[in-house]
Structure formats: structure tokens, C-alpha cells
Design a protein around this motif. Structure first.
Motif, PDB file in Angstrom:
ATOM      1  N   ARG A   1     -18.156  -6.317 -14.579  1.00 33.70           N
ATOM      2  CA  ARG A   1     -19.557  -6.455 -14.156  1.00 33.70           C
ATOM      3  C   ARG A   1     -20.033  -7.903 -14.294  1.00 33.70           C
ATOM      4  O   ARG A   1     -20.763  -8.418 -13.432  1.00 33.70           O
ATOM      5  CB  ARG A   1     -20.460  -5.535 -14.976  1.00 33.70           C
ATOM      6  N   SER A   2     -19.629  -8.565 -15.359  1.00 36.05           N
ATOM      7  CA  SER A   2     -20.035  -9.960 -15.539  1.00 36.05           C
ATOM      8  C   SER A   2     -19.500 -10.844 -14.410  1.00 36.05           C
ATOM      9  O   SER A   2     -20.221 -11.681 -13.862  1.00 36.05           O
ATOM     10  CB  SER A   2     -19.529 -10.490 -16.893  1.00 36.05           C
TER      11      SER A   2
ATOM     12  N   VAL B   1     -16.397  -3.761 -33.971  1.00 38.84           N
ATOM     13  CA  VAL B   1     -15.249  -3.022 -33.437  1.00 38.84           C
ATOM     14  C   VAL B   1     -15.394  -3.010 -31.916  1.00 38.84           C
ATOM     15  O   VAL B   1     -16.424  -2.567 -31.398  1.00 38.84           O
ATOM     16  CB  VAL B   1     -15.207  -1.586 -33.993  1.00 38.84           C
ATOM     17  N   VAL B   2     -14.358  -3.482 -31.222  1.00 41.38           N
ATOM     18  CA  VAL B   2     -14.426  -3.612 -29.767  1.00 41.38           C
ATOM     19  C   VAL B   2     -13.675  -2.464 -29.102  1.00 41.38           C
ATOM     20  O   VAL B   2     -12.486  -2.259 -29.374  1.00 41.38           O
ATOM     21  CB  VAL B   2     -13.832  -4.960 -29.306  1.00 41.38           C
ATOM     22  N   ASP B   3     -14.383  -1.733 -28.223  1.00 42.52           N
ATOM     23  CA  ASP B   3     -13.777  -0.656 -27.428  1.00 42.52           C
ATOM     24  C   ASP B   3     -13.282  -1.282 -26.119  1.00 42.52           C
ATOM     25  O   ASP B   3     -14.072  -1.854 -25.354  1.00 42.52           O
ATOM     26  CB  ASP B   3     -14.867   0.397 -27.160  1.00 42.52           C
TER      27      ASP B   3
ATOM     28  N   GLN C   1     -11.199 -11.104 -24.872  1.00 44.14           N
ATOM     29  CA  GLN C   1     -12.248 -12.076 -24.512  1.00 44.14           C
ATOM     30  C   GLN C   1     -13.518 -11.799 -25.331  1.00 44.14           C
ATOM     31  O   GLN C   1     -14.128 -12.726 -25.874  1.00 44.14           O
ATOM     32  CB  GLN C   1     -12.579 -11.981 -23.012  1.00 44.14           C
ATOM     33  N   ILE C   2     -13.909 -10.527 -25.397  1.00 41.81           N
ATOM     34  CA  ILE C   2     -15.099 -10.167 -26.180  1.00 41.81           C
ATOM     35  C   ILE C   2     -14.863 -10.487 -27.659  1.00 41.81           C
ATOM     36  O   ILE C   2     -15.700 -11.103 -28.331  1.00 41.81           O
ATOM     37  CB  ILE C   2     -15.422  -8.653 -26.011  1.00 41.81           C
TER      38      ILE C   2
ATOM     39  N   GLU D   1      -7.110  -7.797 -21.873  1.00 37.35           N
ATOM     40  CA  GLU D   1      -7.691  -9.133 -21.715  1.00 37.35           C
ATOM     41  C   GLU D   1      -9.201  -9.114 -21.982  1.00 37.35           C
ATOM     42  O   GLU D   1      -9.688  -9.940 -22.770  1.00 37.35           O
ATOM     43  CB  GLU D   1      -7.361  -9.675 -20.324  1.00 37.35           C
TER      44      GLU D   1
ATOM     45  N   PHE E   1     -15.014  -0.169 -22.650  1.00 30.99           N
ATOM     46  CA  PHE E   1     -16.325  -0.800 -22.472  1.00 30.99           C
ATOM     47  C   PHE E   1     -16.172  -2.289 -22.168  1.00 30.99           C
ATOM     48  O   PHE E   1     -16.871  -2.839 -21.324  1.00 30.99           O
ATOM     49  CB  PHE E   1     -17.151  -0.660 -23.761  1.00 30.99           C
ATOM     50  N   ALA E   2     -15.289  -2.931 -22.896  1.00 33.41           N
ATOM     51  CA  ALA E   2     -15.080  -4.359 -22.674  1.00 33.41           C
ATOM     52  C   ALA E   2     -14.645  -4.615 -21.241  1.00 33.41           C
ATOM     53  O   ALA E   2     -15.106  -5.567 -20.596  1.00 33.41           O
ATOM     54  CB  ALA E   2     -14.031  -4.896 -23.654  1.00 33.41           C
TER      55      ALA E   2
ATOM     56  N   THR F   1     -17.553  -4.171 -18.903  1.00 33.35           N
ATOM     57  CA  THR F   1     -18.463  -5.294 -19.128  1.00 33.35           C
ATOM     58  C   THR F   1     -17.980  -6.564 -18.448  1.00 33.35           C
ATOM     59  O   THR F   1     -18.758  -7.269 -17.783  1.00 33.35           O
ATOM     60  CB  THR F   1     -18.598  -5.554 -20.644  1.00 33.35           C
ATOM     61  N   MET F   2     -16.707  -6.879 -18.589  1.00 33.53           N
ATOM     62  CA  MET F   2     -16.211  -8.136 -18.013  1.00 33.53           C
ATOM     63  C   MET F   2     -16.194  -8.070 -16.488  1.00 33.53           C
ATOM     64  O   MET F   2     -16.559  -9.043 -15.818  1.00 33.53           O
ATOM     65  CB  MET F   2     -14.813  -8.471 -18.556  1.00 33.53           C
TER      66      MET F   2
END
Lengths: 242, 242, 242, 242, 242, 242
Positions: free
Chosen positions: B215-216, B203-205, B102-103, B98, B208-209, B212-213
Motif C-alpha cells: 500500500r505504501s 512484534v511484527v506480523d 523493512q518494518i 522483505e 500485515f507488514a 502495509t508496504m
């Protein structure tokens, strides 16, 4: 034909009822076996409950194939463990949701589901999306009765009638699907009452639908595609008590 | 901010890597804890593997909240147990799928996923359907390398490059999402090689995504809706060894 | 990290508020710059207003890149000029709509938007269609307050509460997205009031979401795909006063 | 009937051609006026070009209504400023995309678009999504010729033929839509060549389609809905040179 | 231009009206011929009625081409026999539904249909699905008046007004399409009354829309794609009385 | 259970085959009656053929109910007259398409159809759209053999194998549906050959599927919803020879 019904909860309150109803329906030529879980929840009313039911469901499915059953019903509207089970065995396996919707898709344009609790509505939305039939389902309503209280048949029938009527009048529904396999014995009375109220609509019982679809696959010599449900790669698993 | 990463397998081969990469990314102010499963599969490459991983994932999620963590990452692209976990706790919980989508949704129009094995393609199709973003995902490809063999970084990078190139040229893809959280450390090299080949695409890892989410959400003071993820009704559960 | 917030209107009534809120949220390590338009409308409440805002927005975006900013927020829920800006520069650029929806997609199944005026509802429908997330958005409602009257915070909060409640009860919404970047400072109060009313749902502030997503892209080393947003071919342009 | 064609670029290379072709088509009873932009790009090949064209387009549209024209064509396949223009005036306004697709929808099941450059493909995807006809469009291809080089008619026709053939054979397309209003005079030759190649398919010219639809609205006494295109609220605007 | 209107019923109650209205609309240059069925139903209000109308419709369409007509309107909102007719002839053929929706798609975002009886609602849902425009149609309502009772113009107008108002207020509709070709002469009065009630929305008459689209195809030199509507393979047919 | 199979063509080449196959499948308890049309086409390969078949199909359906049959199969993949028939009678009626897809939906994620001729591909696209299952069907291919030449079983089987293989490899198909009820006796051989080629996928025979679904409805006590298929209003019909 030998069919196994896995009642995916530790409670056995529904066992006799499913046996009787399926016997009445299937007739005398088939052998039907009903089996509860040893490990899992007393009832399924959340994704958490499903997660806790699935490991032992999968044990029972493997056992059913080993014992020579021709097909398996996992008797819950949430289809818990169905995809994983199909990866594991070469006999047809169905839950309650997919067969009920397969049957309903041929009976009328706009389908409505009436289930037990608000907790499972999002889960049913996910099942609809995964099946790719969003355009056909116009309504998901609930009677607000927990699974293990479904034994009060009169209350259940009245609430199903009220919610079905609302689905027909407000949501333009043409076909009712009962959204819990614990709602056995309701479909025909509900159809009669709705017809008396001026709405001649079919009502689909998911437990019957499940048995019907598994039997159909067996009769047609069909099983699930190995391109969708590939055999899991072999690897180590660790588990409680092992 | 205290984040828990649940590595939802019994193998610890990815633990150091995720710690290091997230440390590099997150900086020094956050505390990060990585934890494996005690019970479950060595890797996740099927719905069966997911089913076997989920019960102990849920234990770890409940423990993380009890220990005061601010958010949880279940570090697998299949989002195993994410919905059930959100029912159980009041802190943000994310898997890999997910957040990666999203990213990706904000980076370009046509998204392509490159995953590990054909076995998980149907599972990813289901995740896409459940998220309701079918219109945006144009391609699901795989490098055909099992999860526990992803350590051969050069082979992985070459195959990711080949499949990404094919996704761009044949499937009109504009954004690549790595379809396994075990593909850490690949994204930036892959972007560079694709750019050198004439395709300036992100390119989305997913690992990490996910971090990131989560934490957001914590920074924005947000957590998951209780109207989607209701608290499971209380009831008896029986379990191995209890 | 140096972020530029372009307030895409000629009025500066929102400048201090966004600075303060983002400061509070982002912390001390980031530099944030807010800049108004020289040419354009006093507020954005129509496609005409957007059209009049975009040329100077694009000037400011190019300037931001030239001055070394790491990312740009175009602080309007209508995402005016976002796609054109992404064609022009190599740093992340976001408006308010796309990031708010990216955040909301991970928080619950059914999303509802509450915006300012009926005039922008069709524009929001277009944004939803372009993003390809029609299946997730169940409701677009409005408080019927013009943008430049949003300063009456109590009236705004009351109307947001009323419309959110209606979205939850009548439209089956699980997540609220504020449909105007001028609704700063509302999200947390609104969440509290909805929770007190029995609905524990997240409320997404689009200005925060925009800053959050731009910062995430910068931290992850990602920018928009050049296969979606190609560099405009060189050609002559004539313009007023040139 | 008095029709205004706004050529939304500063170059006048297409003016005579559109006049002649529409005269041939419309016959002698209609008055047709073609007008270029004073401010804007030389051609439209990006979202940036569109953004720079829209403000003066809107000036011309308002002037057309003030001068008593019955309808307006904004002669570009990207429909630049069409929605904003509809907010401003009470006469029918069309660009090239929407009318071409309206015509094409009635001619066959699978539609393919052949446009000028890869730069505009994502913009066309957005137009398709906003119109809600994704299910009908199976292919977007391009001849890779810039707008201002379309004067080489033979090269254009050959490339249109090649791409249309590919759309038919590989993408299962049944109807071709020319994806640029600068491709005037191509449709009938292209239809003939495709028919000679064994494919009896219609080819829709968007400039003709635009004039046709505006004329139809005028004849039917219809204009755009004020519930979709509301009059913009009054407010101050500042602008270059004012 | 010579147009044939096939009134696909055995009753001739609508013949004069369509002639007069189209004459008023089309002007003096076109020749218009109206023809009833010899064999079929008195009116069309079910799939059964459509099935009984289609064979003689197809006779009339073939005859129209043989007699040199340039285009054919099958004057019924259900588009009975339209696809089969397109297989048979090389001139444009339209029913009422597809052209009405083509016109409506360009007039506003949310479309609502008001038809005669509940019996045809599911048929209209099918037409919408086949056309692939589900996203644009928000409402199907009915005045509950049988086709052959539409002659009571005041009752019809009042009920159309009531249902249109409900569609606008409750279903967020921006454009009204009259869902029966027997509702001639209603559109302009209805628009006026809705505007007086505060809703400035277009109302599309399907009979006018049909004539308009057929004329447009003829003027543009376009006919239906032979890749969608292939010529039927030659074979023996047996028929009553042959 | 007494079932009527209407062979909706005037040729009787398929009658013995369907009787034998269904007998083999259904077993000895059911009575099965096969009946050809008196009036209609020799085979169905176009919308025109369907239109010419439907009136006599509807006669036969009404007769079947009058004679006490429990259910009716209209034995053609195009479902000709099915909806109209459901309006007329109170017993289950199925064609070949809908049941075949209902069965296929439960067997794997991506479905592919292999039919007879290119002429019917657009008709099948319409059936898919009307059923609302576009997301599940990834491929429609054809063997390019006319219906009445399907008797060359070896050629048919080879071409079905080739097209199925292509559907699996190029179109990512997991389940094959035979797109003509004249392809009896092919499914099991085809499954075997595909499995030998490495693809363990189910193949659905639409004639078997139709009989299976009608029998299921009868056993479950279900018939079609009168809210979708309302009884046609009474009115005069004129017909050849009457």
C-alpha cells in the motif's frame, strides 16, 4: 563413477559439447549422461526462466538418484533448483556458480565474473551474498550476448577478452570466472590471450568446475549436510496434468 | 486501491483470516482479493515446496496485473517467486519476509525471527544475506509446529512467547518478527505478554507488514527498479498440459 | 490520526510545501501539524548544526506527545535527535534517513543517495553504518547546493538528474534516494526524466517516506523497542535561561 | 603541551581524580586543565543526556582553541560532540570510545567492553558500527551501576572483575575495555585479579587512552582530516538567552 | 624508556635516518637502539622476503627482552613476525602496519594507503582483513619504486603526491597512510603540498606511528593479550648451523 | 600426475599414514612423494612454529618444481608458507586450511572447525579473515591434545565427537572441518557416530581436501594468479651456513 549432467533447458544445443569436453577432461573411467528438460525454458536468462526450469530439474534429479547415479550436475551458472534438489536426494548435487567460486577462491585474491547479459547481474549478486563471499568478488561484467547466441565462438572469445581485460585493469581482478555454463571451450584460449597481454591469471570454466566438485565429493565420500538441506515434510502437491 | 493477496498454497485454511484481519486494518476504502494456487503444495516448509509453488504464483501475478490490481502480496514469509514476479509485471509485488524486515529495521537495533520449523532456518539465513542485513538479525528460532497445525492458537501463542523470551534473554533481541505469514492474530497478544514479563518490545506480523508496504508503494507512486528486475527476454517455454 | 512534523530549523521556508504535499498524499482523514524550532540553526548542513538543533527538537517531541499526537516526523535526512526522542516518548518518531532507506531496500538491489553538500557525506556514511546496510548503498553524491538555496527548483532538478544519471551509469545504482528533506516535489519529475533517458528506476523522497513509515507504525499498533531506546535515568539538568 | 580535559557533565566529582591520574601518567612537562559544563546533565547515561551535553561541550572546545590549548579530551566514553567539535577547531579532539578502541585493536584479537548500564549498550553498538570494527568486538557487558555511584570503588572493582571473567569465558574475549571514563583507577587492579584467575589480558582505561591519543596526535603534528570534518557553513543560529 | 628498533633487513641504509627522526620526535629521555638482521633479505617486497626475514627478527626480539628493553619496533609495514614475536616475549612489540592504521582510524573516515610496489598490495589486503577494518580502507596505491631506491627523495615525494591526490579525488580518501617504513621524512612535506592543492588531510608515517604506539603501551603499563598470543609449547627445533 | 606432499615438520610420525590414505584415495595412476623438513619445528602449534618451518618449506617447494612435480601439498592446517611458495613457483601449491574450507563451503551453510589446541585459534581466525569467509564459520573448538599426541586414536575420536556435537548443538554448525592435518583417518568414523547421534553432517579431512584441490587444479590446467602472487624481486639474501 556414474555422473548425470542435467542441461536445465529444453534446447539441446550444448549437449554434445559438454559430453565431449567432460570426456576429454574426466577420462575413460567415468560414465557421463546428459539429459535435457521436457518442461521449461529454452534458455535461462532471468529469475522467471529459473522458476520455470526448476520443477522438471527436480524430477530429473530424483530420477538420477533412483537410477543409481553417484552425483548430479545441474548445468547452469545460476544454480537453479540446487538447494531444493539437495533436500530431495542423498547424492551430491551441484550447479555451476558455487563450484566455480569454490575453485576460484583458492587461485587468487580478487575475483571477477564475466557473464552473458545485464539481466542476470542482480541474480549473481544474490548468489554471492548467499555464499557469503562478497569480500572476494570485485566485479561482475557481461558480454551482452544471449545464451542461445553463444555459438559464435569468435565473437564470444573477443568479448570475453575485452571484458576480462577491463575487469583486471579497472576493477583490480586477479581471477576470472566465466559466468555462464554455455561458455565451454573458452577458458584456455582466454588465459593464453590474457597472458600474452601481460596478465597471467587463471580463468575458471563453471561447467568443468561443477563436474570437478561433484567428482571430488564422491571420491571423498561426502554429501551435503542434512542440517542445512532437511528432507521436505510429506504433504499433498497438485500439478498440471496429474 | 485494489490489492491482490496470493495465498501461495493449495489449502485455503488461511483465506478468511487474512481477509478479516486486513479488512480490520486497511479499512473500507480498499478492495482486497484473496486467491489460492491451483497447482502447488498444500503448505510451504522447504525449498522444494517453494519451487513447486512458484510457477502458479507467477500465473496469478500476471493475471492480477491484467485484471487491474494495483499491487500484489505473495503471502508467504519465504518470498517465493517475488523476484521473478517483479520481472514480469509493473505493479508492486511483495512477499512476507522483505516487508517484515523493512518494518522491523526501524523499530530497534537487534532483530529476532521466530518461525515454524527447523527446515526453513537456512532459507531464512539466505533471505537475510540477500537483503544484506546480517548485522541486524541476531537470532532465528522456531516453535516446531508445522504450518497446517498453526490453527491451535493457544499452543502457538505459548510457544511464540517462550521462544521470544529466549531470543530476548539469550540472544539480546530487541524486536521480534514472526517468521510465518500463518501466524496471524498473534502479534498483539504476544506484545502484551512480553510487556507483562518486563520486555516492552514490538512484534511484527509479516502478513500485515506485506500489505502495509505494498500500500505504501502504491500511495507513493513507486514500483520496483527495472535495473534490478529486468523484463525476461522472450523465448519458447514448454509446460505440462500445454 | 494526528501527526506532528517538526521542521528542525528556525527557517520556515519549507513549511507550506510539506503541508501541501503531505495533504495531497495523506488525504483528508489525517490531521497534520508543522512546527519550527525556536532555538537552533537556520538550516542543517553539518554535525555542528545538528547538535544545535537537537535540544529544541526534543522539547517539541515531548510537547507533541503531551498534546496527544499519534506520531512525530523530525523532518531532516540526518535523523537529528531521533534516538534521543525515542528514549523520551511512547509514540513513533522518525527522521528522514531511516524511513527513506527502509522504503528503498524493497525497491531494488543497489541504492544511491544524492544529497546537498559534501559536508554531510561522512554523516550519511555514519547513518548507513549504524543502520547496518552498507552492502546495499553503492553511492553517495551531492548536487552542491546549500539547503536554503534549494528553492531554485529547475537548477535543483537538473543537478539531481545529472548526479542520478552518474550514479546509475558509474556506480551501478538501481534506486535513487533524495538525500535531503528539502528536495520535496522532485521525485516524480526525476523518475520521469530518468525513464526517458532509458532508466526506469524509483526515486524515494525522504519526507514522504518519513510520513509513510510513521503512519504505518501507528496503523500497525507498533512503537519503538524499549530494549533499544530505554527511558533516560532521572537526574538534574541545568540549561540556559532556566 | 597544553591539554584541556572537558568533563562533559555539570557534576565535578571526577575532576580531582582525572587530574591526579593524568599527572601521574603524563609527567610534569604537560599542562592539564579540567573544566566542567555550565549547562547540561549531571551525568551521561542516555542519548538524551548526550544531546543535552553537546552544545556547551562545543562552547568549551572553541574556547580551548582560542586559549591556545594544543588538544582537547571530551572525557566521556560516548564520544559526545566529538565529530561536531572536529568540524569547529583545528586542534585534535578525542572522546573516550575511539581512543580506547584504537589502543585495544593492537593488544589482542577479540575485544570486550564492560560499561555501566544497559541503557548505553545500543549507543555503544552504534559507535562500534560507525568506527567499522564490528568484527573485533565480541561482547558488551555492564556492571549495572549508575555513573554517579561509581565512587564505591570496591563494589565497582568486584563487578568489573565478574563481568570481565564472564566476557573471557563465555564470549571468548582477549582484551577488556572499560566502557565508562568514570572507571578511573580500575584497570591495573583488574588486570592483576584477572591474571591471578589465570587470564593474562590487558585492560584499557578510556580516559588514559584519550589523553594518550591526543598527546600522540600533537607529537606527530597530526590533526583530523578536513575532508571528513568540514568547516560548517556560516548561518544564523538562535539560542536560549541570546 | 629503552626502545629497540629492529630494521628487519640486512641493509643498513635506513638506520641513521630512523635514529635521527625518532630522536627529534621522542626527545632526550628515551634510549633508542637500532639493529639490523644478520640473516635475511636486503629488503622486504614479497611474502618470500618476509618469510626469510622472520627467523632472525625473532632472535633479535628475544634478545631485546633479555637485554631489558621496554618495547620493540619491527620496522616494516608488513608486520613481519609480529604475531610470533608477541608469543615469545612479555614486552610490547609492534610492526608498522597495525600502529599506522590505529593512528589513522582516529583521524578521518576513509583511509588510503600508498605503498612501494604492486607486489605487496595483496599482502596489505590480508593485513587489513586480519585487522578487521575493511570498511575503513578505500584505496591501496603504489609509487612503483623498489624499497632500496627510496633514497631519491624528490622522486618519491612527487610520486607520493600524485598517488595521494588520485586517492583523494578518485577513491574518496580522507586520510593518507604511507605504506612503507622506508618513506621517512615524507609525511609533513606531503601534507603541506596536499593542503596547497586544496586538501587538508593528515598523512601518517608508519615508523613514527610504530614508535608512538609502543611508547604508549609502555606508558600505560599494557602489553599484548596472552589469550591471543599464547606462549608456544616447548618442543625440539633443528636449524641451520646448530 | 606427480604430487609432492611436504610434511612441514622434522618429525616423520605422519608420513606412512598420509601415503597410505592418499594411495587408497587417489588410486594407482598418481605418483605421490612425502618429504619432511631438515630444519624447523617437531610440530606446528604456534605462529612461532610456523615461522621456523617456512624457510625450509620454501626450499622443498622450489625443489619439487625443479624435479618436475605437478603440484605440492604443504601438509598443515595453518597454510604455512603457502603464499610465499606461490610467489616462487608455477605449479599449484596448497596447505590444508584453504582447500578444506573450499570443500566445506559447498556442503552446508554453517561451518565449524575442531582443532588441536587453544594456541592456534587466533591463527585460524586470521586465516578465515584473510579468506573472507567470516560469515560462514560459526565455531572454532579444540580437543586440547598436542599434535604429537594425536596417535592415541580412540581419545582423539572421542574428543572430536564431543566437540563436534557441541558445535552442532550450541553453535548451530552444519558441517565439521577437522582443524589439523594430523587428524587423518577420523572423518568417516566421526560422520558415522554423528549420524547415529541424529546429525547427518559431512566431516572434512583437510589432508584429503588438500590433495583433492591440488589434483583438481592440475586436471583443470589452472594455477595461481600472478596478479596476487607476483614473482619476488631479485635481491641478496644472507642465511645461516651460507
Amino acid at each position: 563413477m556414474k555422473l548425470k549432467v542435467i542441461m536445465p533447458i529444453t534446447s539441446n544445443v550444448f549437449n554434445e559439447e559438454i559430453k565431449e569436453e567432460v570426456k576429454h577432461y574426466v577420462g575413460s573411467n567415468d560414465s557421463l549422461d546428459v539429459e535435457n528438460l521436457n518442461y521449461g525454458p529454452a534458455s535461462i536468462e532471468s529469475e522467471f526462466d529459473e522458476a520455470m526450469a526448476v520443477p522438471d530439474i527436480l524430477n530429473k534429479v530424483k530420477k538420477a538418484q533412483a537410477e543409481g547415479f553417484d552425483g548430479v550436475v545441474i548445468d547452469c551458472f545460476g544454480d537453479p533448483g540446487v538447494n531444493a534438489a539437495r533436500e530431495l536426494v542423498d547424492i551430491p548435487v551441484c550447479g555451476g556458480f558455487e563450484p566455480a567460486m569454490q575453485i576460484a577462491l583458492g587461485l587468487g585474491k580478487n575475483i571477477g565474473i564475466v557473464t552473458v547479459l545485464p539481466n542476470v547481474v542482480s541474480m549473481i549478486q544474490d548468489l554471492i551474498s548467499k555464499m557469503g563471499i562478497e569480500k572476494r568478488v570485485k566485479s561482475i561484467r557481461y558480454v551482452n550476448i544471449p545464451v542461445l547466441d553463444l555459438g559464435d565462438k569468435q565473437k564470444l572469445e573477443d568479448e570475453l577478452f575485452n571484458q576480462s581485460l577491463e575487469a583486471i585493469k579497472s576493477d583490480h581482478v586477479h581471477v576470472i570466472v566465466l559466468g555462464c555454463t554455455g561458455m565451454m571451450g573458452m577458458a584456455h584460449n582466454l588465459m593464453r590471450r590474457l597472458k600474452e597481454a601481460g596478465y597471467d591469471v587463471p580463468v575458471v570454466d563453471p561447467a568443468f568446475a561443477a563436474v570437478t566438485m561433484v567428482r571430488s565429493y564422491v571420491q571423498m565420500g561426502l554429501k551435503h549436510s542434512r542440517l542445512t538441506y532437511m528432507t521436505p515434510p510429506v504433504k499433498p502437491y497438485s500439478w498440471w496434468g496429474n
